[in-house]
Design a protein around this motif. Structure first.
Motif, PDB file in Angstrom:
ATOM      1  N   SER A 160      38.989  43.746  27.516  1.00  0.00           N
ATOM      2  CA  SER A 160      38.784  45.166  27.258  1.00  0.00           C
ATOM      3  C   SER A 160      39.735  45.587  26.148  1.00  0.00           C
ATOM      4  CB  SER A 160      39.060  45.994  28.513  1.00  0.00           C
ATOM      5  OG  SER A 160      40.444  45.980  28.819  1.00  0.00           O
ATOM      6  N   LEU A 161      39.444  46.707  25.511  1.00  0.00           N
ATOM      7  CA  LEU A 161      40.320  47.178  24.441  1.00  0.00           C
ATOM      8  C   LEU A 161      41.733  47.415  24.953  1.00  0.00           C
ATOM      9  CD1 LEU A 161      37.837  49.606  22.667  1.00  0.00           C
ATOM     10  CD2 LEU A 161      38.799  47.511  21.697  1.00  0.00           C
ATOM     11  N   HIS A 162      41.848  47.986  26.138  1.00  0.00           N
ATOM     12  CA  HIS A 162      43.160  48.270  26.715  1.00  0.00           C
ATOM     13  C   HIS A 162      43.942  46.979  26.968  1.00  0.00           C
ATOM     14  CE1 HIS A 162      46.274  50.096  29.143  1.00  0.00           C
ATOM     15  NE2 HIS A 162      46.018  49.216  30.093  1.00  0.00           N
ATOM     16  N   THR A 163      43.255  45.978  27.506  1.00  0.00           N
ATOM     17  CA  THR A 163      43.923  44.710  27.790  1.00  0.00           C
ATOM     18  C   THR A 163      44.408  44.038  26.514  1.00  0.00           C
ATOM     19  OG1 THR A 163      42.587  44.368  29.774  1.00  0.00           O
ATOM     20  CG2 THR A 163      43.659  42.438  28.849  1.00  0.00           C
ATOM     21  N   ILE A 164      43.569  44.015  25.509  1.00  0.00           N
ATOM     22  CA  ILE A 164      43.959  43.391  24.235  1.00  0.00           C
ATOM     23  C   ILE A 164      45.183  44.089  23.665  1.00  0.00           C
ATOM     24  CG2 ILE A 164      43.219  42.808  21.895  1.00  0.00           C
ATOM     25  CD1 ILE A 164      40.292  43.022  23.010  1.00  0.00           C
ATOM     26  N   GLU A 165      45.152  45.414  23.663  1.00  0.00           N
ATOM     27  CA  GLU A 165      46.274  46.183  23.122  1.00  0.00           C
ATOM     28  C   GLU A 165      47.557  45.944  23.925  1.00  0.00           C
ATOM     29  OE1 GLU A 165      47.274  50.770  21.719  1.00  0.00           O
ATOM     30  OE2 GLU A 165      45.625  50.395  23.128  1.00  0.00           O
ATOM     31  N   SER A 166      47.426  45.835  25.249  1.00  0.00           N
ATOM     32  CA  SER A 166      48.588  45.658  26.114  1.00  0.00           C
ATOM     33  C   SER A 166      49.349  44.378  25.804  1.00  0.00           C
ATOM     34  CB  SER A 166      48.155  45.648  27.583  1.00  0.00           C
ATOM     35  OG  SER A 166      47.617  46.894  27.956  1.00  0.00           O
ATOM     36  N   TYR A 167      48.612  43.326  25.438  1.00  0.00           N
ATOM     37  CA  TYR A 167      49.244  42.020  25.237  1.00  0.00           C
ATOM     38  C   TYR A 167      49.322  41.604  23.772  1.00  0.00           C
ATOM     39  CZ  TYR A 167      48.732  41.894  30.254  1.00  0.00           C
ATOM     40  OH  TYR A 167      48.810  42.206  31.589  1.00  0.00           O
ATOM     41  N   GLU A 168      48.905  42.486  22.897  1.00  0.00           N
ATOM     42  CA  GLU A 168      48.914  42.176  21.468  1.00  0.00           C
ATOM     43  C   GLU A 168      50.311  41.778  20.982  1.00  0.00           C
ATOM     44  OE1 GLU A 168      48.999  44.827  17.530  1.00  0.00           O
ATOM     45  OE2 GLU A 168      47.193  45.175  18.731  1.00  0.00           O
ATOM     46  N   LYS A 169      51.345  42.505  21.412  1.00  0.00           N
ATOM     47  CA  LYS A 169      52.704  42.258  20.911  1.00  0.00           C
ATOM     48  C   LYS A 169      53.213  40.864  21.277  1.00  0.00           C
ATOM     49  CE  LYS A 169      54.923  44.582  24.832  1.00  0.00           C
ATOM     50  NZ  LYS A 169      55.828  45.702  25.225  1.00  0.00           N
ATOM     51  N   TYR A 170      52.658  40.291  22.351  1.00  0.00           N
ATOM     52  CA  TYR A 170      53.075  38.946  22.750  1.00  0.00           C
ATOM     53  C   TYR A 170      52.301  37.864  22.004  1.00  0.00           C
ATOM     54  CZ  TYR A 170      55.072  41.598  26.621  1.00  0.00           C
ATOM     55  OH  TYR A 170      55.767  42.506  27.376  1.00  0.00           O
ATOM     56  N   LEU A 171      51.087  38.186  21.589  1.00  0.00           N
ATOM     57  CA  LEU A 171      50.225  37.192  20.937  1.00  0.00           C
ATOM     58  C   LEU A 171      50.354  37.213  19.408  1.00  0.00           C
ATOM     59  CD1 LEU A 171      47.077  37.718  23.175  1.00  0.00           C
ATOM     60  CD2 LEU A 171      48.704  35.814  23.265  1.00  0.00           C
ATOM     61  N   PHE A 172      50.884  38.316  18.891  1.00  0.00           N
ATOM     62  CA  PHE A 172      51.112  38.419  17.451  1.00  0.00           C
ATOM     63  C   PHE A 172      52.480  37.826  17.121  1.00  0.00           C
ATOM     64  CE2 PHE A 172      52.872  40.654  13.799  1.00  0.00           C
ATOM     65  CZ  PHE A 172      51.853  40.545  12.883  1.00  0.00           C
ATOM     66  N   PRO A 173      52.643  37.028  16.066  1.00  0.00           N
ATOM     67  CA  PRO A 173      51.657  36.718  15.017  1.00  0.00           C
ATOM     68  C   PRO A 173      50.953  35.366  15.203  1.00  0.00           C
ATOM     69  CG  PRO A 173      53.825  36.071  14.263  1.00  0.00           C
ATOM     70  CD  PRO A 173      54.001  36.597  15.684  1.00  0.00           C
ATOM     71  N   ASN A 174      51.219  34.668  16.305  1.00  0.00           N
ATOM     72  CA  ASN A 174      50.661  33.317  16.462  1.00  0.00           C
ATOM     73  C   ASN A 174      49.143  33.296  16.606  1.00  0.00           C
ATOM     74  OD1 ASN A 174      53.216  32.122  16.373  1.00  0.00           O
ATOM     75  ND2 ASN A 174      53.543  32.458  18.555  1.00  0.00           N
ATOM     76  N   TYR A 175      48.578  34.395  17.113  1.00  0.00           N
ATOM     77  CA  TYR A 175      47.132  34.416  17.368  1.00  0.00           C
ATOM     78  C   TYR A 175      46.496  35.648  16.717  1.00  0.00           C
ATOM     79  CZ  TYR A 175      48.335  30.894  20.866  1.00  0.00           C
ATOM     80  OH  TYR A 175      48.797  29.770  21.498  1.00  0.00           O
ATOM     81  N   THR A 176      46.861  35.895  15.470  1.00  0.00           N
ATOM     82  CA  THR A 176      46.388  37.094  14.772  1.00  0.00           C
ATOM     83  C   THR A 176      44.869  37.113  14.633  1.00  0.00           C
ATOM     84  OG1 THR A 176      48.452  37.203  13.527  1.00  0.00           O
ATOM     85  CG2 THR A 176      46.608  38.462  12.669  1.00  0.00           C
ATOM     86  N   LEU A 177      44.293  36.026  14.171  1.00  0.00           N
ATOM     87  CA  LEU A 177      42.845  35.976  13.978  1.00  0.00           C
ATOM     88  C   LEU A 177      42.119  36.159  15.303  1.00  0.00           C
ATOM     89  CD1 LEU A 177      40.394  35.580  12.185  1.00  0.00           C
ATOM     90  CD2 LEU A 177      40.655  33.094  12.461  1.00  0.00           C
ATOM     91  N   GLU A 178      42.640  35.515  16.345  1.00  0.00           N
ATOM     92  CA  GLU A 178      42.022  35.644  17.675  1.00  0.00           C
ATOM     93  C   GLU A 178      42.042  37.100  18.143  1.00  0.00           C
ATOM     94  OE1 GLU A 178      43.384  31.364  17.442  1.00  0.00           O
ATOM     95  OE2 GLU A 178      44.102  33.322  16.782  1.00  0.00           O
ATOM     96  N   LEU A 179      43.129  37.799  17.873  1.00  0.00           N
ATOM     97  CA  LEU A 179      43.236  39.209  18.252  1.00  0.00           C
ATOM     98  C   LEU A 179      42.219  40.063  17.505  1.00  0.00           C
ATOM     99  CD1 LEU A 179      47.127  39.604  18.369  1.00  0.00           C
ATOM    100  CD2 LEU A 179      45.575  40.012  20.290  1.00  0.00           C
ATOM    101  N   ILE A 180      42.087  39.805  16.222  1.00  0.00           N
ATOM    102  CA  ILE A 180      41.130  40.562  15.408  1.00  0.00           C
ATOM    103  C   ILE A 180      39.714  40.371  15.939  1.00  0.00           C
ATOM    104  CG2 ILE A 180      40.056  40.696  13.122  1.00  0.00           C
ATOM    105  CD1 ILE A 180      42.877  39.924  11.993  1.00  0.00           C
TER     106      ILE A 180
END
Length: 247
Positions: free
Chosen positions: A164-184
Motif C-alpha cells: 500500500s502507499l502508506h506501507t511503502i512510505e513507512s519503510y522507504e527510509k530503510y530501503l533507500f538508497p539500496n532499493y531506489t528503483l524497487e521503491l519507485i
C-alpha cells in the motif's frame, strides 16, 4: 470487579492504619487485600527488596492467574515482574520464555524484550526463524524485526507483499538508497491500484504527493509514464487532470 474508588479507599485506609497502628499493621492490611493491584505491586517490590524472590514470584504468578481473563494487560504487568525477578536470579531459560511471551502478546514496548532474547539465546538464527513464523500475521512486529536485524532484503520482500502507499512510505527510509528503483516501481504500481477505488480531489492530491516522492527518488521518467497512464485511464476526471498538471 475493578472499582477505582474502592481501590482508592483501600489506599487511604492503609495510610491511616500506617499512621495510627504502625507499619506492621499496614503491611498486614496490604497482604490481606492483594486483589488490589497497587497493593500486589507493593508486596512484590518489598519481597524483591528483601531478596525473597520465591515470595515475589508467588505473588506475581498469583496475579497472572487472578487477572488473566478480565485484565490481560495487568496480567502482563505481573509477567513483567516475573521477568525482572528472572533477570535478578540469572535464570536464562525463564528470561527467554517470558521475554518471548511479552514480545508477542503484550502491548508494552517491544524492543527491550527483543534485546533480552537476543542477549540470552544461544543459537539466535534458529530461534529468530521460529519467532518470525509465529509473527506471520503481525504486520508491525515482523518488519520491525527486519529493521532491528538490518535484513533489508527481507524488509523489501515484506513491503512488496503489502504494497500500500502508506506501507511503502513507512519503510522507504530503510530501503533507500539500496532499493531506489524497487521503491519507485512499488509507488508506481500502488498509485495505479489506489486510483481504482478513490475518486475525490483529496485522493488525487494524495497520489500527486506520492508522485513527487517518486521524483525525489529519481523516478521522473516513471512519474511521466504514470501520469500518461492515468490520463489515458481516467480522461473524464477533471479534478484529477487539474491536480496532475501541478506535479
Amino acid at each position: 470487579d475493578y472499582d477505582w474508588s474502592y481501590r482508592q479507599a483501600q489506599t487511604i485506609r492503609q495510610e491511616l492504619i500506617r499512621k495510627f497502628e504502625g507499619e506492621i499493621k499496614a503491611i498486614q492490611f496490604l497482604e490481606q487485600n492483594l486483589d488490589n493491584s497497587s497493593f500486589r505491586k507493593q508486596a512484590i517490590e518489598m519481597a524483591i527488596t528483601a531478596k525473597d524472590y520465591s515470595k515475589a514470584k508467588q505473588l506475581a504468578e498469583n496475579g497472572v492467574i487472578q487477572d488473566e481473563k478480565k485484565l490481560p494487560g495487568l496480567a502482563n504487568d505481573w509477567r513483567k515482574a516475573l521477568l525482572n525477578i528472572a533477570i535478578l536470579e540469572k535464570d536464562k531459560k525463564k528470561i527467554i520464555e517470558l521475554a518471548r511471551y511479552l514480545f508477542i502478546h503484550s502491548n508494552q514496548e517491544k524492543e527491550p524484550f527483543y534485546l533480552l532474547m537476543k542477549k540470552h539465546v544461544t543459537n539466535w538464527a534458529d530461534f529468530l526463524e521460529v519467532l518470525l513464523k509465529d509473527l506471520k500475521r503481525d504486520y508491525y512486529l515482523k518488519p520491525q524485526v527486519y529493521i532491528w536485524e538490518k535484513s533489508w532484503d527481507k524488509l523489501l520482500l515484506f513491503v512488496q507483499s503489502n504494497a500500500s502507499l502508506h506501507t511503502i512510505e513507512s519503510y522507504e527510509k530503510y530501503l533507500f538508497p539500496n532499493y531506489t528503483l524497487e521503491l519507485i516501481i512499488l509507488y508506481q504500481s500502488a498509485i495505479l491500484e489506489y486510483m481504482k477505488h478513490n475518486i475525490s480531489r483529496s485522493h488525487y492530491q494524495e497520489i500527486c504527493r506520492y508522485l513527487r516522492r517518486m521524483i525525489k527518488l529519481g523516478g521522473r521518467n516513471e512519474v511521466e509514464e504514470t501520469i500518461a497512464t492515468l490520463k489515458n485511464l481516467y480522461p473524464k476526471r477533471r479534478a484529477l487532470m487539474e491536480e496532475l498538471q501541478q506535479v
